[in-house]
Design an enzyme around this catalytic site. Structure first.
Site, PDB file in Angstrom:
ATOM      1  N   LYS B  76       9.898  12.977  -9.153  1.00 39.26           N
ATOM      2  CA  LYS B  76      10.631  12.951  -7.885  1.00 39.26           C
ATOM      3  C   LYS B  76       9.641  12.713  -6.738  1.00 39.26           C
ATOM      4  O   LYS B  76       8.551  13.313  -6.726  1.00 39.26           O
ATOM      5  CB  LYS B  76      11.327  14.309  -7.734  1.00 39.26           C
ATOM      6  CG  LYS B  76      12.300  14.449  -6.603  1.00 39.26           C
ATOM      7  CD  LYS B  76      12.998  15.822  -6.721  1.00 39.26           C
ATOM      8  CE  LYS B  76      14.074  16.000  -5.676  1.00 39.26           C
ATOM      9  NZ  LYS B  76      14.785  17.299  -5.838  1.00 39.26           N
ATOM     10  N   SER B 151      19.587  16.918  -6.347  1.00 41.64           N
ATOM     11  CA  SER B 151      18.836  15.933  -5.618  1.00 41.64           C
ATOM     12  C   SER B 151      17.777  15.216  -6.448  1.00 41.64           C
ATOM     13  O   SER B 151      17.218  14.216  -5.986  1.00 41.64           O
ATOM     14  CB  SER B 151      18.150  16.581  -4.414  1.00 41.64           C
ATOM     15  OG  SER B 151      17.216  17.570  -4.839  1.00 41.64           O
ATOM     16  N   SER B 175      19.457  21.330  -8.148  1.00 38.95           N
ATOM     17  CA  SER B 175      18.963  19.951  -8.074  1.00 38.95           C
ATOM     18  C   SER B 175      18.234  19.450  -9.309  1.00 38.95           C
ATOM     19  O   SER B 175      17.986  18.245  -9.430  1.00 38.95           O
ATOM     20  CB  SER B 175      18.051  19.777  -6.850  1.00 38.95           C
ATOM     21  OG  SER B 175      18.816  19.781  -5.673  1.00 38.95           O
TER      22      SER B 175
END
Lengths: 66, 457
Positions: B76, B151, B175
């Site tokens: 990420k 996310s 997330s």
């Protein structure tokens, strides 16, 4: 600037464009205020509410450690 | 061959010389560069291939190999690497070059992993759908019209699509677990504080934690061993006999999809067949814990972004800006009281549900994976309802700081995965991986979307 949330944002230096954006959704923000207060009222009615005021924040972190 | 290997299998194949790091990295880069998933924000092919060739030379020289030697990964886009752009899914930080490297990335580097690029994420990690006003939407490899979850959207998608065998994400309210669930892979939210947050983008310091995603619980355990420096794999093959697993009763799960409840029943049966004792567990305060999470993260996030709200409000996406404004308007007393109540709530769970069982089992999400057209709110009034609904069963455990693992427990009629959430006592990550590993071996529900076709209903 008559709405409390606009005053709040301006007091924190939030730019007018952002304040205008917030004003468009003022009803939503007001609902948040009311919902937040309701949540805490609910929490205060729970059996462990006494801990709300006498538990140090560090207690949580200590509980997560070995 | 590479497509069929999980992270541990790939590491073992490279260590044995069956596959070279160069072959594995070239395959990962090829897949990363040739798809329409929008899972990557940057790819570093030259640096990755150079590192892979060095890894092969290292092995050929007979030098000791790390547990991730030559394994290509991607993470990420919020874990800092000194001198390299870390965009955090935002316009505001699109040119941000940190001057330090995330401790977790350093640990992966030291274990021999090769980073091939950085992954799509919700703007500043705020959003559970894969929506991003600046980057566009990350697609679900099972069905392009379905949300990937967020996310850690790119982490879920890239692992599910077998681009990389593992990835780091972060979890503040679901997330890691939500994209793992929607994309049909394994994701772990560790105990709060178990992984250092050093040099990763903060969102809410009381709730944030990094977490690994992979295509098996044993691979997640391998990544956690590297990230913590503590053994997580030694007990993976122990039987589940002697363990008590509490399956949360339907009345405490809210308005849960029928298919999800059926999958939970079948998961409970599978765990019972594996030797675990299954009990019906009451968790009536789950909604309360989820609500408290909202009172903690929102003001912490608003405080972090106060300068951005002052000086660059137009550079936020509408969804993220409006969620931050909520946090900005929250009373300080509300925030402090919610944080203080957290210790009492955790004590309540430890003395109640987690005294009755070793592991709590429940779905990751009440609803089936929504299509993007139904979930990509732009910041309007429906936004809070959509976002709150998606993370209703995950946020509470972030508030409590407890570890939670997501692994597939079934597929809906469209062929989209449904996630099982396993929650343990503080620092029970190894136990969760053990239960997940046994469950995955018995059920074989981790599948490759490239070999299956899901259909919109």
């Amino acid at each position: 600037m008559d709405k409390p949330e606009n005053w709040l944002f301006c007091a924190q230096g939030i730019a007018p464009a952002c304040s205008e954006q917030a004003a468009k959704d003022s009803a939503r923000i007001t609902r948040h205020w009311q919902a937040d207060r309701a949540l805490l009222d609910h929490a205060a009615a729970r059996p462990n509410a006494a801990a709300l005021f006498d538990t140090a924040m560090g207690a949580f972190d200590r509980m997560l450690k070995p | 061959m590479i497509d069929n290997l999980d992270l541990v299998g790939l590491a073992e194949a490279i260590a044995a010389g069956d596959i070279s790091a160069e072959q594995a990295t070239a395959a990962a880069l090829s897949r990363a560069q040739n798809n329409h998933l929008n899972a990557f924000v940057r790819i570093q092919p030259e640096a990755a291939m150079e590192a892979a060739r060095a890894a092969d030379q290292h092995r050929a020289a007979g030098q000791p190999l790390g547990p991730l030697h030559g394994v290509p990964l991607a993470h990420k886009d919020m874990f800092y690497r000194a001198g390299q752009i870390t965009g955090c899914g935002s316009k505001i930080r699109q040119d941000f070059r940190p001057d330090q490297t995330c401790t977790l990335l350093s640990a992966l580097d030291a274990a021999g992993a090769i980073e091939i690029g950085q992954l799509h994420m919700a703007e500043f990690a705020m959003g559970p759908t894969g929506h991003n006003a600046h980057l566009g939407r990350c697609q679900n490899p099972w069905l392009p019209d379905a949300i990937s979850g967020g996310s850690s959207s790119g982490s879920g998608t890239s692992v599910a699509a077998r681009i990389v065998a593992g990835a780091l994400g972060s979890d503040t309210g679901g997330s890691v677990r939500l994209p793992a669930s929607f994309c049909g892979v394994v994701g772990l939210k560790p105990t709060h504080g178990r992984l250092t947050p050093a040099a990763m983008m903060p969102l809410s310091e009381s709730l944030d934690t990094a977490g690994p995603l992979a295509t098996s619980s044993r691979s997640v355990a391998r990544l956690m061993s590297v990230l913590t420096g503590e053994p997580m794999e030694s007990g993976l093959n122990l039987p589940l006999t002697g363990l008590t697993i509490g399956v949360v009763v339907e009345q405490d799960l809210g308005d849960c999809a029928t298919e999800t409840l059926t999958a939970l029943d079948e998961a409970a049966a599978a765990l019972r067949d594996l030797g675990a004792t299954i009990i019906a567990l009451r968790l009536p305060a789950l909604d309360h814990y989820a609500a408290m999470a909202g009172l903690v993260w929102a003001p912490e996030a608003a405080a972090l972004h106060l300068d951005h709200l002052r000086h660059r409000p137009q550079d936020f996406g509408p969804q993220v800006r409006n969620r931050l404004l909520h946090g900005l308007s929250m009373a300080a007393t509300t925030y402090v009281q919610a944080r203080r109540l957290r210790a009492a709530d955790l004590a309540e769970v430890m003395a109640g549900p987690l005294a009755q069982c070793d592991v709590i089992a429940l779905p990751v999400c009440r609803i089936l994976t929504p299509l993007a057209q139904h979930a990509d709110a732009d910041g309007g009034p429906e936004m809070d309802q959509i976002i709150g609904g998606l993370s209703a069963l995950t946020r509470g455990f972030s508030y409590l700081g407890l570890p939670a693992l997501s692994t597939p427990m079934g597929y809906d009629p469209r062929g989209l995965p449904i996630g099982l959430q396993l929650v343990g006592r503080p620092r029970a990550e190894a136990l969760l991986c053990r239960v997940g590993h046994a469950f995955e071996r018995a059920t074989c529900l981790i599948r490759n979307p490239l070999l299956t076709t899901a259909q919109p209903s």
